[in-house]
Every structure is written in structure tokens, then in C-alpha cells.
Design an enzyme around this catalytic site. Structure first.
Site, PDB file in Angstrom:
ATOM      1  N   ASP A  83      -1.884   5.187  -5.587  1.00 51.76           N
ATOM      2  CA  ASP A  83      -2.214   4.353  -4.430  1.00 51.76           C
ATOM      3  C   ASP A  83      -2.333   2.883  -4.825  1.00 51.76           C
ATOM      4  O   ASP A  83      -3.347   2.448  -5.361  1.00 51.76           O
ATOM      5  CB  ASP A  83      -3.522   4.863  -3.799  1.00 51.76           C
TER       6      ASP A  83
ATOM      7  N   ASP B 233       0.814  -1.214   0.000  1.00 49.97           N
ATOM      8  CA  ASP B 233       0.000   0.000   0.000  1.00 49.97           C
ATOM      9  C   ASP B 233       0.847   1.263   0.000  1.00 49.97           C
ATOM     10  O   ASP B 233       1.394   1.660   1.028  1.00 49.97           O
ATOM     11  CB  ASP B 233      -0.924  -0.011   1.223  1.00 49.97           C
TER      12      ASP B 233
END
Ligand SMILES: *[C@@H]1O[C@H](CO)[C@@H](O)[C@H](O)[C@H]1NC(C)=O
Ligand SMILES: *[C@@H]1O[C@H](CO)[C@@H](O)[C@H](O)[C@H]1NC(C)=O
Ligand SMILES: *[C@@H]1O[C@H](CO)[C@@H](O)[C@H](O)[C@H]1NC(C)=O
Length: 384
Positions: A341, A131
Site C-alpha cells: 500500500d 495510492d
């Protein structure tokens, strides 16, 4: 003349190095004593690190004779090593000890990218989501509320996932409330108490909470001859006792590795420890397999897009989107900012941009439009 100057300079450097190469030991009384790194006193306790093995070397001849060439060589080498660490590049690349491979399991694991990491002593493997949109590495741990870990819940797993248990790992220790990484520190009753954390995520009602620990992340590196050796790095871990939202629902059931810009993220901690450059690379193939390399600075010839400067709203990887194309038709003057992201499954566009894109797409697609009961999408097609 020049040669003499060089010798003189070397002597000065050697003297400086000898002076800085002191090891300090503290005895149980309040006084302390300075012991030279290569003194006879220390010889009995000295161990040499060689690859991953620690070899006790009290009897061998490798202990240098004081003021011998070898003695100075060892001093220079260890100081150069330390200087290199300060420059932030002890290793060119680091990757998880299980390998640099990343993988995706489609809908079963929320369409995110994952990699196996080994943590703790004895080491335990975790399949963590990658992430770039957050900082903390957290694992399901001393669970009050965690996603199912049994392989029977997931079609793509052939073994059960594991819960992390700090009390079982001999290298684990609590991070106290007084630690610089403890954001909730001011709320603690005592500065010595284990630091609590709550990490909230982009997806609604999705969070992980628990307390912070420090433990070892097992990494590997390869030398110029492609020989692999292990690197054991201390990192900060969220012992995720309670997860909510998407994290109970098949997203990151075995934890998540934060690759963001914050001080607590894995790349930041590794770089600050002098193990590597503060950078990493994630590469994905069309089949969603991929690679992760910590410390990778990319090829000098590679093209790049600059990230937007950090500000208070965005402490994350942001880019400016200058235009977008649907087929050959490019709609200019879009000018919006987007976050990079890896922990979000889909591409999100601002409303007005989404409208333009979908209208243009609809004009060009040559299939029958349809609608589904309860579908949130305005444009659906029968694709056969
Ligand atoms: C993990 O533990 C196993 C078994 O104890 C050991 O063989 C392996 O080398 C360890 N891996 C790392 C990265 O330390
Ligand atoms: C988030 O939680 C609130 C309050 O519990 C609830 O009203 C809302 O529907 C939840 N949203 C989602 C997407 O689950
Ligand atoms: C690297 O590996 C090769 C063969 O695998 C071996 O011959 C060589 O000695 C190794 N080099 C080092 C520096 O360990």
C-alpha cells in the site's frame, strides 16, 4: 503458387478490411445512412489527428483516391491500430503530462508519495497522492469540507493548490447513477442523477465523498526517438466535496490517485480503453523521489514476487511474507499476509510479529532506552 496464395489472401483481407471500415452517421430523422470512411461526402468534414494538433484537411491531397494503394494502406493502418488497441497496447508507456517524477514532502504531506497530474479543459494541475491501496481518483472539488489549499499552510509548497471545478472544464460530464461504476446507484432516486460516492480508507474515520464525473487526464508518451507526444485520456474522477479524518489533516490535501485493481482505478480505465497494458511501475529512490510509468511491464530479467490471488476480503495487492530478518538474525515461520500500500506511511506488522521484531531489535541496539510522555511506542531510544 505460394505467391498467388498470398495475393489471394491479401485480397480477402483487403475486402474484409474495406467492409469493416464503414463510418456510420445518424441524421436527425429516424433513418440512418452508411457513409464510407473515405467517401467524398465525408471528405469535407474529415480532420486528421497529428500529434496533439487536429489539422482540418478538407482541401489537401492526402485524401486517398478510391481503391488506390494509398487508400488500402490507410485502411489497413487504421484497422491495425484498432486491433492493437484491442490487444491493450497502443502505447508502451504513459506518464503524467507534467512528467513521470514522483516526490515526497515528509511530514508536511503525511509521508506519502505524490505526483503532479493535469486534468480537464483548460487543464489544471493537481498534486495527488499515489495510492495502490484504493481505486478512485478524487480531487478536492466544489468544497464543503476540504483540507486547506493555500501554500501558507504547507512549508514545502511555493504555490497554492487548486480546487477542481467540473463546471469550468469543458470536457467534464457527470457520471449518472445508471453507470456501471456507480456503486451507490441502487440508492439513487433517479438513474439519471449524478452518481454519488463515498470512499472509506484504511486510516480511521478517513473518507472522501461527493459525486463522480468523467474528465480528461493529460498524459504523455515517448516514441523510439524519445520524442514526446500528448495523450488525452477520459477517466473517472471523484468530485470530493467532503473529506474527513486524515484527509483534512495534511494527507492528500490536493486529492489522491487510486492505483488499485478495481475497474474504476486509473490503470484499469486506461487499459480498458486500449491505451496501454494493464500494469504500471512505481520506483522510489533512497531520497524518496521517484517515477511512475503506466503500462510498464518491467524488464524480462527482473525478479518478481507473485501477488496472492484476489479474494473477497482482499481486492488489493497482497503478498505472503515468508520470513523477516533483524540484522543477520532471521526469524522464520512468520507466514503472514501483507498488503502493498503506497498510501500508508508506515509498515504495520501483526502484533505477535511486531513483538518478536522489537525484542530482537532491542537486544541488538546499543543505545539508552527512554520513554516519552504520551508516546504510543513501547521502545524509544535516545539517539544522539
Ligand atoms: C495545458 O494548458 C496550457 C495552457 O493552455 C497548454 O499550453 C498546455 O499544452 C496544456 N497541457 C496539456 C497537457 O494539454
Ligand atoms: C472516529 O470517530 C469516532 C466517532 O466520531 C470517534 O469516537 C473516534 O475517536 C474517531 N477516531 C479517531 C482516530 O479520530
Ligand atoms: C524526433 O525528434 C528529432 C529531433 O528532436 C527530429 O529530428 C525527428 O524528426 C523527430 N521524429 C519524429 C518521428 O517526430
Amino acid at each position: 503458387m505460394e505467391f498467388r496464395f498470398l495475393v489471394y489472401l491479401l485480397t480477402i483481407i483487403l475486402i474484409l478490411l474495406t467492409r469493416t471500415s464503414l463510418a456510420i452517421t445518424f441524421s436527425t430523422s429516424s433513418s440512418s445512412k452508411l457513409i464510407h470512411r473515405f467517401s467524398d461526402e465525408l471528405k469535407a468534414f474529415r480532420v486528421f489527428k497529428h500529434g496533439e494538433k487536429v489539422i482540418s484537411d478538407s482541401s489537401s491531397s492526402s485524401w486517398p483516391k478510391r481503391k488506390s494503394v494509398e487508400y488500402y494502406e490507410l485502411l489497413v493502418n487504421s484497422d491495425l491500430q484498432r486491433q492493437k488497441m484491442k490487444l491493450g497496447a497502443q502505447y508502451k508507456f504513459l506518464f503524467p503530462s507534467k512528467g513521470s517524477k514522483t516526490m515526497s514532502f515528509g511530514n508536511d504531506f503525511g509521508w506519502l508519495h505524490y505526483t503532479w497530474v493535469d486534468i480537464g479543459t483548460p487543464n489544471v494541475s493537481f498534486l495527488v497522492a499515489l495510492d495502490t491501496g484504493s481505486d478512485l481518483l478524487w480531487l478536492p472539488c466544489n468544497c464543503i469540507q476540504c483540507a486547506p489549499l493555500s501554500a501558507s499552510y504547507y512549508s514545502s509548497l511555493d504555490r497554492d493548490l487548486t480546487e477542481y471545478s467540473p463546471s469550468v472544464s469543458s470536457t467534464s460530464k457527470h457520471l449518472s447513477c445508471s453507470h456501471e461504476f456507480c456503486e451507490l446507484g441502487p440508492n439513487c432516486k433517479s438513474p439519471k442523477q449524478p452518481c454519488p460516492y463515498i470512499a472509506n480508507y484504511f486510516s480511521e474515520n478517513t473518507s472522501s465523498s461527493g459525486f463522480l464525473v468523467e474528465d480528461t487526464l493529460h498524459l504523455a508518451t515517448t516514441d523510439d526517438h524519445a520524442n514526446k507526444s500528448l495523450v488525452h485520456a477520459p477517466i473517472v474522477i471523484g468530485c470530493g466535496r467532503k473529506q474527513t479524518g486524515g484527509y483534512l489533516d495534511g494527507i492528500a490535501p490536493n486529492g489522491l490517485i487510486g492505483l488499485g485493481l478495481g475497474d474504476v482505478s486509473v490503470p484499469s480505465v486506461l487499459a480498458k480503453a486500449g491505451l496501454m497494458h494493464n500494469s504500471f511501475s512505481l520506483c522510489f529512490n533512497e531520497d524518496d523521489s521517484g517515477r511512475i510509468f503506466f503500462g510498464d511491464q518491467g524488464a524480462a530479467t527482473q525478479q518478481s514476487t507473485p501477488f496472492l490471488p484476489l479474494n473477497e476480503i482482499h481486492m488489493s495487492y497482497m503478498v505472503e511474507v515468508e520470513g523477516y530478518c533483524i540484522g543477520s538474525s532471521c526469524l522464520k515461520q512468520s507466514g503472514f499476509q501483507a498488503q502493498f500500500d503506497s498510501g500508508t506511511s508506515f509498515t504495520f506488522l501483526p502484533d505477535e510479529v511486531y513483538k518478536k521484531v522489537s525484542v530482537e531489535f532491542d537486544k541488538r541496539v546499543n543505545v539508552k532506552r527512554t520513554s516519552y510522555e504520551g508516546s504510543p511506542w513501547e521502545y524509544c531510544y535516545e539517539a544522539r
